[in-house]
Design a protein around this motif. Structure first.
Motif, PDB file in Angstrom:
ATOM      1  N   PRO A  29     -16.642 119.636  32.532  1.00 30.79           N
ATOM      2  CA  PRO A  29     -16.063 119.426  31.043  1.00 30.79           C
ATOM      3  C   PRO A  29     -14.831 119.877  30.826  1.00 30.79           C
ATOM      4  CG  PRO A  29     -18.217 119.497  30.482  1.00 30.79           C
ATOM      5  CD  PRO A  29     -18.124 120.148  31.775  1.00 30.79           C
ATOM      6  N   THR A  30     -14.531 121.102  30.995  1.00 29.91           N
ATOM      7  CA  THR A  30     -13.307 121.938  30.619  1.00 29.91           C
ATOM      8  C   THR A  30     -12.281 121.439  31.904  1.00 29.91           C
ATOM      9  OG1 THR A  30     -14.552 124.085  30.034  1.00 29.91           O
ATOM     10  CG2 THR A  30     -12.327 124.078  30.518  1.00 29.91           C
ATOM     11  N   GLY A  31     -12.761 121.342  33.132  1.00 29.97           N
ATOM     12  CA  GLY A  31     -11.630 120.980  34.363  1.00 29.97           C
ATOM     13  C   GLY A  31     -11.530 119.402  33.733  1.00 29.97           C
ATOM     14  N   ALA A  32     -12.276 118.597  33.345  1.00 32.12           N
ATOM     15  CA  ALA A  32     -11.959 117.145  33.279  1.00 32.12           C
ATOM     16  C   ALA A  32     -11.157 117.278  32.014  1.00 32.12           C
ATOM     17  CB  ALA A  32     -13.218 116.321  32.857  1.00 32.12           C
ATOM     18  N   ALA A  33     -11.159 117.827  31.167  1.00 34.41           N
ATOM     19  CA  ALA A  33     -10.251 117.733  30.103  1.00 34.41           C
ATOM     20  C   ALA A  33      -9.079 118.303  30.140  1.00 34.41           C
ATOM     21  CB  ALA A  33     -10.943 118.869  28.974  1.00 34.41           C
ATOM     22  N   LEU A  34      -8.832 119.340  31.048  1.00 36.93           N
ATOM     23  CA  LEU A  34      -7.472 119.664  31.503  1.00 36.93           C
ATOM     24  C   LEU A  34      -6.832 118.871  32.377  1.00 36.93           C
ATOM     25  CD1 LEU A  34      -7.905 123.636  32.305  1.00 36.93           C
ATOM     26  CD2 LEU A  34      -6.283 122.610  30.817  1.00 36.93           C
ATOM     27  N   VAL A  35      -7.420 118.244  33.301  1.00 33.75           N
ATOM     28  CA  VAL A  35      -6.627 117.408  34.244  1.00 33.75           C
ATOM     29  C   VAL A  35      -6.372 116.214  33.779  1.00 33.75           C
ATOM     30  CG1 VAL A  35      -8.752 116.138  35.200  1.00 33.75           C
ATOM     31  CG2 VAL A  35      -6.822 116.715  36.778  1.00 33.75           C
ATOM     32  N   THR A  36      -7.224 115.531  32.796  1.00 35.85           N
ATOM     33  CA  THR A  36      -6.758 114.354  32.165  1.00 35.85           C
ATOM     34  C   THR A  36      -5.813 114.306  31.293  1.00 35.85           C
ATOM     35  OG1 THR A  36      -8.723 114.596  30.655  1.00 35.85           O
ATOM     36  CG2 THR A  36      -8.983 113.278  32.671  1.00 35.85           C
ATOM     37  N   SER A  37      -5.799 115.591  30.515  1.00 35.16           N
ATOM     38  CA  SER A  37      -4.551 115.687  29.514  1.00 35.16           C
ATOM     39  C   SER A  37      -3.378 116.170  30.096  1.00 35.16           C
ATOM     40  CB  SER A  37      -4.990 116.993  28.641  1.00 35.16           C
ATOM     41  OG  SER A  37      -6.044 116.789  28.035  1.00 35.16           O
ATOM     42  N   LEU A  38      -3.338 116.763  31.369  1.00 37.36           N
ATOM     43  CA  LEU A  38      -2.071 117.161  32.071  1.00 37.36           C
ATOM     44  C   LEU A  38      -1.442 116.278  32.963  1.00 37.36           C
ATOM     45  CD1 LEU A  38      -2.847 120.989  32.767  1.00 37.36           C
ATOM     46  CD2 LEU A  38      -1.222 119.865  31.072  1.00 37.36           C
ATOM     47  N   ALA A  39      -2.298 115.420  33.578  1.00 37.55           N
ATOM     48  CA  ALA A  39      -1.894 114.388  34.818  1.00 37.55           C
ATOM     49  C   ALA A  39      -1.582 113.098  34.397  1.00 37.55           C
ATOM     50  CB  ALA A  39      -3.254 114.323  35.806  1.00 37.55           C
ATOM     51  N   THR A  40      -0.400 112.696  34.708  1.00 35.88           N
ATOM     52  CA  THR A  40       0.007 111.629  34.288  1.00 35.88           C
ATOM     53  C   THR A  40      -0.320 110.270  35.600  1.00 35.88           C
ATOM     54  OG1 THR A  40       2.198 111.783  35.213  1.00 35.88           O
ATOM     55  CG2 THR A  40       1.822 112.291  32.738  1.00 35.88           C
ATOM     56  N   ASN A  41      -0.572 110.844  36.866  1.00 34.45           N
ATOM     57  CA  ASN A  41      -0.807 110.042  37.710  1.00 34.45           C
ATOM     58  C   ASN A  41      -2.108 110.414  38.598  1.00 34.45           C
ATOM     59  OD1 ASN A  41       1.583 108.066  37.783  1.00 34.45           O
ATOM     60  ND2 ASN A  41       2.328 109.813  37.753  1.00 34.45           N
ATOM     61  N   PHE A  42      -2.954 109.748  39.322  1.00 38.79           N
ATOM     62  CA  PHE A  42      -3.794 109.928  40.212  1.00 38.79           C
ATOM     63  C   PHE A  42      -3.722 109.369  41.366  1.00 38.79           C
ATOM     64  CE2 PHE A  42      -5.402 110.870  36.002  1.00 38.79           C
ATOM     65  CZ  PHE A  42      -6.194 112.362  36.033  1.00 38.79           C
ATOM     66  N   GLY A  43      -3.899 110.025  42.628  1.00 40.13           N
ATOM     67  CA  GLY A  43      -3.697 109.184  43.927  1.00 40.13           C
ATOM     68  C   GLY A  43      -3.382 110.385  44.908  1.00 40.13           C
ATOM     69  N   SER A  44      -2.511 109.805  45.930  1.00 39.31           N
ATOM     70  CA  SER A  44      -2.158 110.564  47.004  1.00 39.31           C
ATOM     71  C   SER A  44      -0.875 111.429  46.608  1.00 39.31           C
ATOM     72  CB  SER A  44      -1.665 109.696  48.208  1.00 39.31           C
ATOM     73  OG  SER A  44      -0.650 108.755  47.679  1.00 39.31           O
ATOM     74  N   MET A  45      -0.562 112.407  47.249  1.00 37.32           N
ATOM     75  CA  MET A  45       0.438 113.485  46.775  1.00 37.32           C
ATOM     76  C   MET A  45       1.915 112.513  46.728  1.00 37.32           C
ATOM     77  SD  MET A  45       1.714 116.810  48.475  1.00 37.32           S
ATOM     78  CE  MET A  45      -0.013 117.787  48.428  1.00 37.32           C
ATOM     79  N   PRO A  46       2.640 112.817  45.792  1.00 31.70           N
ATOM     80  CA  PRO A  46       3.823 111.997  45.736  1.00 31.70           C
ATOM     81  C   PRO A  46       4.891 112.611  46.622  1.00 31.70           C
ATOM     82  CG  PRO A  46       3.679 113.556  43.742  1.00 31.70           C
ATOM     83  CD  PRO A  46       2.248 113.461  44.548  1.00 31.70           C
ATOM     84  N   GLU A  47       5.957 111.810  46.828  1.00 30.43           N
ATOM     85  CA  GLU A  47       6.936 112.730  47.662  1.00 30.43           C
ATOM     86  C   GLU A  47       7.579 113.637  46.962  1.00 30.43           C
ATOM     87  OE1 GLU A  47       9.699 109.471  48.971  1.00 30.43           O
ATOM     88  OE2 GLU A  47       8.153 108.312  49.913  1.00 30.43           O
ATOM     89  N   MET A  48       7.972 114.843  47.549  1.00 29.67           N
ATOM     90  CA  MET A  48       8.546 115.921  46.923  1.00 29.67           C
ATOM     91  C   MET A  48       9.128 116.969  47.869  1.00 29.67           C
ATOM     92  SD  MET A  48       5.399 118.030  44.903  1.00 29.67           S
ATOM     93  CE  MET A  48       3.973 118.531  45.994  1.00 29.67           C
ATOM     94  N   ARG A  49       9.900 117.667  47.584  1.00 23.96           N
ATOM     95  CA  ARG A  49      10.248 119.121  48.288  1.00 23.96           C
ATOM     96  C   ARG A  49       9.429 120.089  47.728  1.00 23.96           C
ATOM     97  NH1 ARG A  49      14.983 116.222  47.683  1.00 23.96           N
ATOM     98  NH2 ARG A  49      15.276 117.177  45.623  1.00 23.96           N
ATOM     99  N   VAL A  50       8.617 120.708  48.599  1.00 27.40           N
ATOM    100  CA  VAL A  50       7.354 121.702  48.158  1.00 27.40           C
ATOM    101  C   VAL A  50       8.466 122.926  47.888  1.00 27.40           C
ATOM    102  CG1 VAL A  50       5.611 123.008  48.712  1.00 27.40           C
ATOM    103  CG2 VAL A  50       5.396 120.445  49.245  1.00 27.40           C
ATOM    104  N   GLN A  51       8.178 123.618  46.662  1.00 27.73           N
ATOM    105  CA  GLN A  51       8.640 124.966  46.624  1.00 27.73           C
ATOM    106  C   GLN A  51       7.813 126.143  46.701  1.00 27.73           C
ATOM    107  OE1 GLN A  51      10.365 124.075  42.639  1.00 27.73           O
ATOM    108  NE2 GLN A  51      12.336 123.243  43.735  1.00 27.73           N
ATOM    109  N   SER A  52       6.615 125.942  46.331  1.00 25.98           N
ATOM    110  CA  SER A  52       5.548 126.983  46.142  1.00 25.98           C
ATOM    111  C   SER A  52       4.138 126.447  46.202  1.00 25.98           C
ATOM    112  CB  SER A  52       5.720 127.773  45.098  1.00 25.98           C
ATOM    113  OG  SER A  52       5.544 127.050  43.867  1.00 25.98           O
ATOM    114  N   ILE A  53       2.995 127.053  46.636  1.00 25.85           N
ATOM    115  CA  ILE A  53       1.530 126.672  46.621  1.00 25.85           C
ATOM    116  C   ILE A  53       0.866 127.520  46.322  1.00 25.85           C
ATOM    117  CG2 ILE A  53      -0.056 125.978  48.340  1.00 25.85           C
ATOM    118  CD1 ILE A  53       2.098 124.942  50.474  1.00 25.85           C
ATOM    119  N   GLY A  54      -0.089 127.364  45.459  1.00 25.37           N
ATOM    120  CA  GLY A  54      -0.955 128.019  44.673  1.00 25.37           C
ATOM    121  C   GLY A  54      -2.618 127.777  44.912  1.00 25.37           C
ATOM    122  N   HIS A  55      -3.360 128.875  45.350  1.00 29.51           N
ATOM    123  CA  HIS A  55      -4.735 128.560  45.394  1.00 29.51           C
ATOM    124  C   HIS A  55      -5.500 129.514  44.576  1.00 29.51           C
ATOM    125  CE1 HIS A  55      -2.833 128.175  49.383  1.00 29.51           C
ATOM    126  NE2 HIS A  55      -3.718 127.123  49.799  1.00 29.51           N
ATOM    127  N   GLY A  56      -6.566 128.870  44.171  1.00 30.01           N
ATOM    128  CA  GLY A  56      -7.502 129.671  43.167  1.00 30.01           C
ATOM    129  C   GLY A  56      -8.745 129.547  43.796  1.00 30.01           C
TER     130      GLY A  56
END
Length: 275
Positions: free
Chosen positions: A70-97
């Motif tokens: 539920p916590t993860g669902a609340a965070l991702v649905t509050s922050l994400a504006t799109n769901f799907g494949s990775m958008p086109e972008m120039r990657v600057q950094s990558i984080g792992h948890g």
């Protein structure tokens, strides 16, 4: 309770510190099976998670575990504006948890890519669409007229017919319909029902769209719709709505081109009046 507060505050604070302007998430894997909670043993997804994920693309897997809380669902649905494949972008950094819970055969990791998207003028917008195509070589061409109308009515943004030479030298048609993800099923159903096709191809496509709106202009034939597109330099491009012009032509017997010319003159008069 404490770990939930840490997750929520930490996630929001991290986005603020990193200057994140937009979040895109992949479809969410819920897992499967049962999970023990303070309210007893519940099926996955638990009711709170299921409620939070309404309208979000989700799927289940063979992993017998709760992969979206539920916590993860609340965070991702509050922050994400799109769901799907990775958008086109120039990657600057990558984080792992990494989590402490061991999932057999799968890494328990959350990965985040931070990057910069292509810069566009504020008058432009970018979105994703789906191109649905099929090859046809055994249909009566008289059918295409009503087929196109029904595809547009079912949610297609545009429909094209491209002549091609197919196997054994037979002339054929590539039927293409551009649509949004929300209308893929409806458009595909029309293709299967109204044509002889046995299969269709789907391609994700990116679009850059000029800001647009619709207005009305008064002509001697009555009020006619006009499409207004705003260019990057702020100038506007105005064009008559063909369907309105065609309807006037059918009602009056006047050639469509003459109706469209009159609408363009009315547009010019309106622009000079407000100049």
């Amino acid at each position: 309770v404490v770990d939930t507060i840490v997750d929520v505050v930490g996630g929001l604070l991290g986005c603020a510190i990193l200057g994140i302007e937009q979040v895109t998430a992949s479809p969410l894997n819920l897992g499967s099976g049962l999970v023990k909670t303070s309210h007893g043993t519940l099926p996955i997804p638990v009711p709170a998670t299921a409620e939070l994920l309404k309208g979000v693309p989700i799927y289940t897997s063979e992993i017998q575990a709760e992969l979206t809380t539920p916590t993860g669902a609340a965070l991702v649905t509050s922050l994400a504006t799109n769901f799907g494949s990775m958008p086109e972008m120039r990657v600057q950094s990558i984080g792992h948890g990494a989590g402490t819970w061991q999932i057999p055969g799968r890494p328990n990791l959350l990965r985040i890519f931070i990057g910069e998207g292509a810069r566009m003028n504020d008058l432009q917008a970018s979105d994703r669409a789906v191109m649905i195509e099929t090859n046809l070589d055994d249909m009566n061409p008289q059918i295409y007229d009503i087929l196109i109308e029904r595809l547009l009515s079912s949610g297609a943004l545009d429909v094209t017919l491209t002549p091609v030479i197919m196997k054994q030298g037979r002339p054929g048609i590539i039927l293409g319909a551009l649509t949004t993800r929300d209308h893929v099923d409806a458009v595909t159903e029309i293709m299967f029902r109204e044509t002889t096709t046995l299969g269709v191809r789907l391609h994700d496509v990116a679009r850059t769209i000029l800001s647009r709106k619709e207005t009305k202009v008064k002509t001697k034939y009555g009020s006619v719709s006009v499409k207004v597109a705003t260019m990057n330099d702020g100038t506007q491009r105005r064009s008559p709505e063909y369907r309105d012009c065609r309807q006037i032509a059918q009602q009056t017997g006047i050639p469509v081109r003459d109706v469209m010319d009159e609408v363009r003159r009315a547009i010019d008069r309106a622009q000079k009046k407000h100049a």
